[in-house]
Design an enzyme around this catalytic site. Structure first.
Site, short mmCIF file in Angstrom:
data_model
loop_
_atom_site.label_atom_id
_atom_site.label_comp_id
_atom_site.label_asym_id
_atom_site.label_seq_id
_atom_site.Cartn_x
_atom_site.Cartn_y
_atom_site.Cartn_z
N SER A 112 0.84 -1.19 0.00
CA SER A 112 0.00 0.00 0.00
C SER A 112 0.88 1.24 0.00
O SER A 112 1.72 1.41 -0.88
CB SER A 112 -0.95 -0.04 1.21
OG SER A 112 -1.96 0.94 1.08
N GLU A 206 -1.71 -2.74 -8.14
CA GLU A 206 -3.02 -3.01 -7.52
C GLU A 206 -3.52 -1.71 -6.91
O GLU A 206 -2.75 -0.76 -6.74
CB GLU A 206 -2.91 -4.10 -6.45
CG GLU A 206 -2.00 -3.77 -5.27
CD GLU A 206 -2.63 -2.88 -4.20
OE1 GLU A 206 -3.85 -3.03 -3.94
OE2 GLU A 206 -1.92 -2.04 -3.63
N HIS A 272 -5.25 -5.67 -1.55
CA HIS A 272 -5.55 -5.27 -0.17
C HIS A 272 -6.46 -6.28 0.51
O HIS A 272 -6.78 -6.12 1.69
CB HIS A 272 -6.22 -3.90 -0.16
CG HIS A 272 -5.27 -2.74 -0.17
ND1 HIS A 272 -4.50 -2.42 -1.27
CD2 HIS A 272 -4.96 -1.81 0.78
CE1 HIS A 272 -3.77 -1.34 -0.99
NE2 HIS A 272 -4.03 -0.95 0.24
#
Length: 296
Positions: A112, A206, A272
């Site tokens: 992230s 992503e 995630h």
């Protein structure tokens, strides 16, 4: 550049925990993860400032840098894991002592927002890092994913080659290069500084909670960078969770595949979500027969 692979994770090693991004609202997940790793035989050292709060951040930039630098300088700390994502790492990248990291290479893991640190560590020091689960978010929960745990410890405890079959094929082909990427919106936030490797690379991405038009804008922004266009050899797509229109997303990826003279594959558990794979950032990788292969 000479890339540096850190030493594998052995039982008994000390692991430092830092919070370079968002603030920690609940300490219970951190303490549960600490208990879990200690039950496996590791020694966990929590950063001095990980529970600090500065608005939405886990303390001031100076406090976060102090934990980061202290753990890289400490010879007894063999690995550094990040507590959670959120936002904040991009605030640190021009203040980091990269010489310290280059002279003290060790395992570094997160995903992230941590993508910013992994990317800049590779660019400025050659250190291979890991797009990997978060300490509290993935290990400090009730019934952590067996899939996630197995992928994580496989990457950290042994050397070898990993092969992953694509579930979606937007464009077939062969490719070879170092594996780079991570959270798409975090990577795009680095535009404006020199963050892309000079070597040929396979790019993975992503994201979550982003509408298709923003995903379009972010990939377009990357494609507008000459170095990206010249060096990208293939694209690996993970999950784009909670997207507003799946059909539009597939159309976008098909359009991206048409623009690239390179394979574009999707359906990888780069995400995630609860089940996620661990990927070394900077390692050698290949795409052949719709399979991504990379070195641990």
């Amino acid at each position: 550049m000479n890339f540096v692979k850190p030493k594998m994770l052995k039982l008994g090693y000390k692991i430092g925990i830092i919070a370079p991004a968002g603030c920690v609202e609940d300490e219970n997940g951190t303490l549960a993860a600490k208990k879990y790793f200690e039950s496996l035989g590791y020694k966990i050292v929590l950063g001095k400032h990980i529970f600090n709060k500065n608005m939405y951040l886990a303390g001031t930039d100076e406090e976060k840098l102090e934990d980061l630098h202290n753990f890289f300088a400490d010879d007894e700390i063999k690995a550094i894991f990040c507590l959670r994502g959120g936002y904040g790492c991009i605030r640190l990248i021009n203040k980091i002592n990269y010489d310290l990291i280059k002279n003290n290479p060790k395992l570094f893991a997160g995903y992230s927002d941590i993508t910013a640190l992994c990317t800049m560590f590779l660019k400025n020091t050659g250190l291979i890092t890991y797009h990997a689960p978060m300490f509290a978010s993935d290990f400090g929960i009730i019934n952590p994913s067996t899939f996630t745990l197995e992928s994580f410890f496989e990457a950290f405890r042994q050397s070898g080659c990993k092969n992953i079959q694509a579930e979606k094929i937007y464009k077939q082909g062969n490719a070879e290069g170092i594996l780079v990427g991570g959270n798409l919106s975090t990577l795009v936030s680095l535009c404006g500084i020199d963050f892309l490797p000079d070597e040929k690379f396979i790019f993975f991405a992503e994201d979550l909670n982003e509408p298709v038009y923003k995903i379009d804008r972010m990939f377009t922004q990357l494609m507008n960078i000459q170095k990206f266009r010249e060096n990208v050899q293939g694209i690996i797509l993970g999950d784009f969770l909670d997207v507003d229109n799946e059909d539009w997303l597939n159309n976008l990826f098909n359009e991206l595949a048409e623009k690239l003279n390179a394979p574009v594959l999707g359906g990888f558990k780069i995400t995630h979500d609860k089940d996620k794979i661990t990927l070394p950032v900077g390692t050698n990788a290949k795409i052949k027969n719709n399979i991504l292969s990379f070195d641990y």
